[in-house]
Motif scaffolding. Structure first.
Motif, short mmCIF file in Angstrom:
data_model
loop_
_atom_site.label_atom_id
_atom_site.label_comp_id
_atom_site.label_asym_id
_atom_site.label_seq_id
_atom_site.Cartn_x
_atom_site.Cartn_y
_atom_site.Cartn_z
N GLU A 165 -18.02 -33.66 5.32
CA GLU A 165 -18.32 -32.67 4.09
C GLU A 165 -18.76 -31.42 4.71
O GLU A 165 -19.39 -31.17 5.43
N PRO A 166 -18.11 -30.46 3.90
CA PRO A 166 -18.55 -28.91 4.38
C PRO A 166 -20.09 -28.86 3.99
O PRO A 166 -20.64 -29.38 3.24
N LYS A 167 -20.56 -27.72 4.57
CA LYS A 167 -21.92 -27.36 4.50
C LYS A 167 -22.09 -25.97 3.62
O LYS A 167 -21.14 -25.22 3.59
N ARG B 255 -23.06 -22.60 2.71
CA ARG B 255 -23.36 -21.15 3.58
C ARG B 255 -23.93 -20.26 2.64
O ARG B 255 -23.68 -20.17 1.49
N GLU C 203 -12.17 -27.95 8.05
CA GLU C 203 -12.98 -26.92 7.65
C GLU C 203 -14.04 -26.70 8.42
O GLU C 203 -14.65 -27.99 8.77
N GLU C 204 -14.44 -25.42 8.74
CA GLU C 204 -15.51 -25.54 9.92
C GLU C 204 -16.87 -26.18 9.66
O GLU C 204 -17.35 -27.00 10.73
N GLY C 205 -17.34 -26.19 8.41
CA GLY C 205 -18.63 -26.78 8.26
C GLY C 205 -18.55 -28.59 8.21
O GLY C 205 -19.17 -29.33 8.63
N ALA C 206 -17.13 -28.97 7.77
CA ALA C 206 -16.85 -30.27 7.69
C ALA C 206 -16.67 -30.71 9.10
O ALA C 206 -16.99 -31.94 9.38
N ILE D 254 -10.15 -32.55 5.49
CA ILE D 254 -11.24 -31.65 5.19
C ILE D 254 -11.85 -31.09 6.36
O ILE D 254 -12.65 -30.12 6.52
N CYS D 255 -11.82 -32.20 7.54
CA CYS D 255 -12.51 -31.79 8.73
C CYS D 255 -12.07 -30.59 9.64
O CYS D 255 -12.51 -30.06 10.42
N CYS E 42 -13.07 -33.67 -0.74
CA CYS E 42 -14.23 -34.43 -0.27
C CYS E 42 -14.96 -35.05 -1.40
O CYS E 42 -15.80 -36.00 -1.44
N CYS F 162 -16.10 -24.87 -0.88
CA CYS F 162 -15.45 -24.55 0.33
C CYS F 162 -13.93 -24.12 0.34
O CYS F 162 -13.31 -24.04 -0.72
#
Ligand code: SF4
Length: 598
Positions: free
Chosen positions: A346-348, A350, A332-335, A329-330, A490, A536
């Protein structure tokens, strides 16, 4: 002593925990308590990070941890037999640690070596092309006291970092295109960027048509412009070197052969947006490249190409290497940003988007390895040179990682716009019956679609192209990909956390021949819900192995379902019961359809 180098900074929590793991072989309760007091965080916050990452353990591990790649390509290449050989030779099962604490044996998802599967990580080194016989030899050598590094070469520590990397892993460059894999001059792009106004740099990148090469395809110049235009004291550049999509390994080759170009691209981005700090987030599976990259970064500092006053100008920028710890999952941009901040990956939510509020709330440009490398080449060769290559809205060249059932697995740099069939011919995959374009979260296509085009407008891919011949069971592949998403979710949102478990179970029904036609509708409905309600990209793409195979391989599903007459039928039909009630009450449908909303 463990915090030496990163201090007590809670934002460096991943580095601290990795150091503890390396030293103690687990993150013990006592260590967590000490880290909490040193960093000023609660014990539960530290535990939250430690428990998130697969490479961090809260139980003692062996002095040597063997992580067997469990990707579907490795399975088809013989990993089950290799695992059995390790089990027999070590006297433990996968998932166990030997009684003397010497060795732990476990599975791990794709480690980016599908072109030389089956492969495994042994502590910080990797071994490829494994066979049951070799597994036995490795186990015997480890038992005899050899270090993992000595398995690669007896003089391992005397080798240069580049030699160490290439002794472990083949680059397998099968076709070098014009932008990245042909010989490139060192520093030419940055030299030109240093003579340009930042606005011109961004305009050049925008004019080139460069789009993010991680798969999403957002305009790179546009992203840089948004970050540059956001008012801030500090801005951040992050390189996403966490290519975890099953079947993707092209950034591995760039990190090995073009680390200078990558650092150059990041420096150009910093110059363009006004950033002074950079983070290169390297996936934990590529830890064997750490020394090579650190050496390159130091060399650039020594040459005045990183650090203070770059190129003799009022321009300061440096890059720190952040090592991940085994979490898909990392990517992914936010994660990725969360992980850089020392948090669970963890993703953020948006908006806000990272370009305005990213790392520590600062405007942040996140691009992947290939994108930064192209940016450096564009500054050297010009926007027109790049935009002239490619196809329609997909400009330039693209690196494809080709693996699976083909004669020449490896990395191919080609202009956008070629067909899957053309790529298969180059890779010796003409016998393919199915191709997963874009990995687990991509599109699985059948033979009748091999003339489709590899581009953002048709078959977009971050680089993964996995070839399957006619002997492979499509449902086994789909079941594997769904188990991958179950493992990698996640867990933040229920549709993704729970829905993917249900999808995985449902595919299991098809594989066992227990499904009925209604289960196909169930798969579609549940997939739609997961896509619509997940937070996400992992959740919104996780049902794709099912949806694309339902569409492109309908006969595979049809062949496994049993007619509904063989199954228990519902004995109560609510609609006909309502109709009966209307009839008995001599009422029409108006009473049921009346609109009470006013
Ligand atoms: Fe996490 Fe899945 Fe939700 Fe993404 S969609 S935030 S991976 S639970």
């Amino acid at each position: 002593a463990i915090c030496e180098g990163v201090g007590d900074d809670p934002h460096r929590m991943l580095d601290i925990l990795r150091a503890v793991q390396d030293e103690l072989r687990w993150i013990s309760p006592a260590a967590m308590g000490l880290i909490a007091s040193r960093t000023g965080l609660s014990r539960i916050a530290v535990e939250g990070v430690a428990s998130f990452y697969a490479f961090l353990s809260q139980a003692p591990k062996g002095r040597v941890t063997i992580r067997l790649c469990d990707d579907i390509v490795d399975r088809f290449a013989g990993m089950p037999e290799v695992a059995a050989a390790f089990e027999a030779a070590l006297g433990i099962k996968v998932g166990e640690t030997s009684a003397d604490g010497a060795v732990s044996l476990e599975y791990t998802p794709c480690i980016g070596l599908c072109d030389q599967a089956p492969a495994a990580m042994i502590n910080d080194v990797v071994l490829t092309g494994l066979t049951p016989g070799r597994a036995g030899d490795i186990a015997a050598a480890l038992k005899a006291g050899q270090s993992p590094e000595e398995l690669i070469a007896q003089d391992f520590l005397d080798l240069t970092p580049h030699e160490r990397a290439t002794r472990q892993v083949e680059n397998n460059i099968r076709h070098a295109g014009a932008s990245l894999l042909s010989p490139v001059p060192d520093g030419a792009g940055l030299a030109k960027a240093l003579d340009m106004d930042p606005v011109r740099i961004i305009a050049e990148i925008e004019a080139s048509g460069l789009r993010g090469c991680g798969g999403a395809g957002f305009g790179t110049g546009r992203k840089w412009r948004f970050a540059a235009e956001t008012e801030a004291e500090r801005r951040i550049i992050i390189c996403n070197a966490d290519e975890g999509e099953p079947g993707t390994f092209k950034d591995r080759v760039l990190l090995t052969e073009r680390p200078h170009l990558l650092a150059e691209g990041m420096t150009i981005a910093a110059r363009a947006v006004g950033a002074s700090e950079g983070i290169l987030y390297l996936r934990g599976e590529y830890v064997y490249l750490r020394d090579l990259i650190e050496e390159v970064l130091q060399d650039r500092r020594d040459r005045g190409l990183l650090g203070q006053g770059i190129g003799g100008q009022d321009f300061d920028f440096d890059i720190r290497l952040q090592l991940g710890a085994g979490a898909y999952i990392c990517g992914e941009e936010g994660a990725l940003i969360s992980s850089c901040e020392g948090l669970p990956g963890e993703p953020k939510t948006r908006p806000p988007f990272p370009v305005t509020q990213g790392y520590l709330g600062l405007p942040t440009v996140v691009n992947n390895v290939e994108t930064f490398c192209h940016a450096a080449r564009i500054l050297d060769q010009g926007a027109q040179w790049f935009s002239d290559m490619g196809h329609a809205g997909s400009h330039g060249t693209k690196l494809f990682s080709v693996s699976g059932d083909c004669l020449r697995p490896g990395v191919y740099e080609l202009s956008y716009g070629l067909s899957v069939r053309e790529l298969l011919a180059m890779a010796g995959g003409e016998d393919a019956a199915a191709v997963a374009v874009g990995g687990a979260s991509g599109t699985m296509i059948a033979r009748d679609q091999f003339d489709r085009c590899l581009s953002f407008d048709d078959l977009a891919t971050g680089g993964s192209v996995v070839v399957f011949n006619g002997s492979r069971n499509i449902l086994e592949i789909v079941e594997y990909y769904m188990s991958f998403f179950v493992h990698e979710s996640c867990g933040f949102c229920t549709p993704c956390r729970v829905g993917n478990v249900f999808l995985h179970k449902a595919i299991g029904k098809f594989r066992k021949g227990l499904a009925n036609p209604e289960d196909i509708e169930y798969l579609k409905d549940l997939s739609g819900t997961i896509i619509e309600t997940s937070r996400c990209g992992l959740g919104t793409t996780s049902p794709k192995p099912i949806l694309t195979t339902l569409e492109n391989f309908p006969l595979v599903y049809a062949a496994t379902v049993k007619p509904s007459k063989d199954r228990i039928r519902a004995s109560f039909d609510i609609q006909s019961a309502i109709d009966d009630a209307r009839h008995m009450a001599k009422r029409g449908s108006e009473i049921f359809d009346e609109d009470y909303s006013e």
